[in-house]
Design a protein around this motif. Structure first.
Motif, PDB file in Angstrom:
ATOM      1  N   GLN A 292     -11.823 -11.610  -9.454  1.00 23.35           N
ATOM      2  CA  GLN A 292     -11.166 -11.770 -10.742  1.00 23.35           C
ATOM      3  C   GLN A 292     -11.291 -13.205 -11.271  1.00 23.35           C
ATOM      4  O   GLN A 292     -11.482 -13.431 -12.467  1.00 23.35           O
ATOM      5  N   PHE A 293     -11.205 -14.178 -10.370  1.00 21.23           N
ATOM      6  CA  PHE A 293     -11.271 -15.588 -10.750  1.00 21.23           C
ATOM      7  C   PHE A 293     -12.435 -16.249 -10.028  1.00 21.23           C
ATOM      8  O   PHE A 293     -12.722 -15.945  -8.872  1.00 21.23           O
ATOM      9  N   LYS A 294     -13.118 -17.188 -10.688  1.00 21.17           N
ATOM     10  CA  LYS A 294     -14.362 -17.729 -10.152  1.00 21.17           C
ATOM     11  C   LYS A 294     -14.213 -19.030  -9.378  1.00 21.17           C
ATOM     12  O   LYS A 294     -15.127 -19.406  -8.638  1.00 21.17           O
ATOM     13  N   SER A 295     -13.104 -19.730  -9.526  1.00 16.24           N
ATOM     14  CA  SER A 295     -12.936 -20.978  -8.800  1.00 16.24           C
ATOM     15  C   SER A 295     -12.763 -20.705  -7.306  1.00 16.24           C
ATOM     16  O   SER A 295     -12.078 -19.749  -6.909  1.00 16.24           O
ATOM     17  N   SER A 296     -13.344 -21.565  -6.478  1.00  9.63           N
ATOM     18  CA  SER A 296     -13.200 -21.413  -5.024  1.00  9.63           C
ATOM     19  C   SER A 296     -11.771 -21.695  -4.572  1.00  9.63           C
ATOM     20  O   SER A 296     -11.377 -21.322  -3.466  1.00  9.63           O
ATOM     21  N   LYS A 297     -10.963 -22.353  -5.417  1.00 14.05           N
ATOM     22  CA  LYS A 297      -9.580 -22.660  -5.078  1.00 14.05           C
ATOM     23  C   LYS A 297      -8.618 -21.557  -5.513  1.00 14.05           C
ATOM     24  O   LYS A 297      -7.458 -21.562  -5.108  1.00 14.05           O
ATOM     25  N   SER A 298      -9.083 -20.632  -6.339  1.00  8.76           N
ATOM     26  CA  SER A 298      -8.227 -19.550  -6.821  1.00  8.76           C
ATOM     27  C   SER A 298      -8.034 -18.490  -5.747  1.00  8.76           C
ATOM     28  O   SER A 298      -8.857 -18.344  -4.827  1.00  8.76           O
ATOM     29  N   ASP A 299      -6.941 -17.746  -5.858  1.00  6.35           N
ATOM     30  CA  ASP A 299      -6.729 -16.604  -4.966  1.00  6.35           C
ATOM     31  C   ASP A 299      -7.835 -15.579  -5.189  1.00  6.35           C
ATOM     32  O   ASP A 299      -8.247 -15.327  -6.329  1.00  6.35           O
ATOM     33  N   LYS A 300      -8.319 -14.999  -4.104  1.00  7.68           N
ATOM     34  CA  LYS A 300      -9.409 -14.020  -4.184  1.00  7.68           C
ATOM     35  C   LYS A 300      -8.834 -12.651  -4.503  1.00  7.68           C
ATOM     36  O   LYS A 300      -8.273 -11.971  -3.641  1.00  7.68           O
ATOM     37  N   ILE A 301      -8.965 -12.268  -5.762  1.00  7.86           N
ATOM     38  CA  ILE A 301      -8.403 -11.014  -6.251  1.00  7.86           C
ATOM     39  C   ILE A 301      -9.540 -10.111  -6.727  1.00  7.86           C
ATOM     40  O   ILE A 301     -10.445 -10.554  -7.436  1.00  7.86           O
ATOM     41  N   SER A 302      -9.507  -8.842  -6.331  1.00  4.40           N
ATOM     42  CA  SER A 302     -10.459  -7.847  -6.822  1.00  4.40           C
ATOM     43  C   SER A 302      -9.695  -6.580  -7.166  1.00  4.40           C
ATOM     44  O   SER A 302      -8.507  -6.448  -6.862  1.00  4.40           O
ATOM     45  N   ALA A 303     -10.377  -5.633  -7.798  1.00  3.53           N
ATOM     46  CA  ALA A 303      -9.696  -4.432  -8.308  1.00  3.53           C
ATOM     47  C   ALA A 303     -10.251  -3.169  -7.658  1.00  3.53           C
ATOM     48  O   ALA A 303     -11.471  -3.032  -7.460  1.00  3.53           O
ATOM     49  N   LEU A 304      -9.355  -2.250  -7.358  1.00  6.04           N
ATOM     50  CA  LEU A 304      -9.699  -0.925  -6.852  1.00  6.04           C
ATOM     51  C   LEU A 304      -9.073   0.099  -7.782  1.00  6.04           C
ATOM     52  O   LEU A 304      -7.899  -0.010  -8.154  1.00  6.04           O
ATOM     53  N   ALA A 305      -9.864   1.100  -8.184  1.00  9.35           N
ATOM     54  CA  ALA A 305      -9.359   2.161  -9.063  1.00  9.35           C
ATOM     55  C   ALA A 305      -9.755   3.517  -8.500  1.00  9.35           C
ATOM     56  O   ALA A 305     -10.871   3.674  -7.990  1.00  9.35           O
ATOM     57  N   PHE A 306      -8.859   4.483  -8.592  1.00 14.43           N
ATOM     58  CA  PHE A 306      -9.203   5.856  -8.219  1.00 14.43           C
ATOM     59  C   PHE A 306      -8.414   6.804  -9.108  1.00 14.43           C
ATOM     60  O   PHE A 306      -7.327   6.469  -9.593  1.00 14.43           O
ATOM     61  N   GLY A 307      -8.988   7.978  -9.341  1.00 20.38           N
ATOM     62  CA  GLY A 307      -8.330   8.916 -10.241  1.00 20.38           C
ATOM     63  C   GLY A 307      -9.123  10.186 -10.437  1.00 20.38           C
ATOM     64  O   GLY A 307      -9.802  10.662  -9.527  1.00 20.38           O
ATOM     65  N   VAL A 308      -9.072  10.722 -11.667  1.00 17.86           N
ATOM     66  CA  VAL A 308      -9.691  12.006 -12.011  1.00 17.86           C
ATOM     67  C   VAL A 308     -10.628  11.807 -13.196  1.00 17.86           C
ATOM     68  O   VAL A 308     -10.313  11.074 -14.142  1.00 17.86           O
ATOM     69  N   SER A 309     -11.804  12.452 -13.144  1.00 19.38           N
ATOM     70  CA  SER A 309     -12.777  12.396 -14.233  1.00 19.38           C
ATOM     71  C   SER A 309     -12.894  13.757 -14.882  1.00 19.38           C
ATOM     72  O   SER A 309     -12.890  14.800 -14.212  1.00 19.38           O
TER      73      SER A 309
END
Length: 246
Positions: free
Chosen positions: A225-242
């Motif tokens: 989510q954030f590109k700085s090496s000092k930032s918290d490493k945050i990513s996204a997971l999504a699941f659902g219905v199509s």
């Protein structure tokens, strides 16, 4: 969201495609465009023997979760729903179109309700997440992204209209906006878009598995989510219905 209000109508109409018109052979049902434009071929039925195209307009309703290096980010589940809209070309790779390539354009609305807040550091150069910090000052909050992406996927399916299908793919895109929306006590919502090191580049992998125009969906964003090496490493997971409506 208007999309979520209209979703029950889409779901109801899509069930029309489960019936076989006038008792005809199930192998011919796709010529009569059952459901919401399912197997749509124009104003006339498809010519016998013409390859059917599948999954060209796909709507995903997703439950979203933020992941960090220390584990999941606690969130209110009722504020963690989003949606994707995918317009795709279905490119058959064999005569029966049981193996194809999907290429297209997608819009993703990712939203979560974390039980904490994101703050820029004092130099306004990187971002930290503080669980439950100052949360008592707000009735609720949300965090999310607006993303456009180019998905590519390999599609495997069985023959005939009531097919079983598996889509394996990935996407690369651009993060149009990252926002944090806060509702202070007895005040209107405040929206912030100024986190300093938003990562505009987005890429990830996804999968669908289902029957006919319904599928279960999962999407993992590999780009942080954030590109700085000092930032918290945050990513996204999504699941659902199509739901494939075209």
């Amino acid at each position: 969201m208007k999309f979520l209000k209209l979703l029950p109508i889409f779901l109801l109409l899509s069930f029309q495609g489960l019936a076989q018109p006038n008792g005809k052979d199930s192998s011919l049902v796709s010529r009569h465009r059952p459901g919401i434009f399912w197997f749509y071929t124009g104003f006339r039925p498809a010519k016998p023997g013409k390859l059917r195209k599948y999954d060209r307009l796909i709507l995903d309703v997703t439950y979203n979760q933020l992941l960090s290096t220390g584990g999941g980010v606690k969130a209110n589940p009722w504020r963690s729903f989003g949606c994707n809209v995918n317009t795709m070309w279905d490119v058959p790779l064999n005569n029966g179109n049981t193996f194809s390539l999907g290429i297209g354009f997608a819009y993703k609305y990712q939203k979560t309700g974390p039980k904490g807040l994101f703050f820029a550091d004092s130099t306004n150069s990187f971002t930290h997440y503080f669980p439950d910090s100052s949360y008592s000052d707000y009735r609720k909050n949300t965090f999310g992204n607006h993303i456009i992406a180019l998905p590519v996927e390999l599609r495997f399916r069985t023959r005939k209209w009531e097919h079983f299908k598996v889509h394996l793919g990935g996407s690369i895109g651009y993060r149009l906006q990252t926002f944090q929306k806060l509702w202070p006590e007895k005040k209107h919502a405040e929206k912030y878009r100024d986190l300093p090191d938003q990562n505009r580049l987005v890429y990830g992998v996804h999968m669908r598995i289902g029957i006919r125009n319904w599928a279960l969906f999962a999407d993992y964003t590999l780009a942080p989510q954030f590109k700085s090496s000092k930032s918290d490493k945050i990513s996204a997971l999504a699941f659902g219905v199509s739901l494939s409506v075209f």
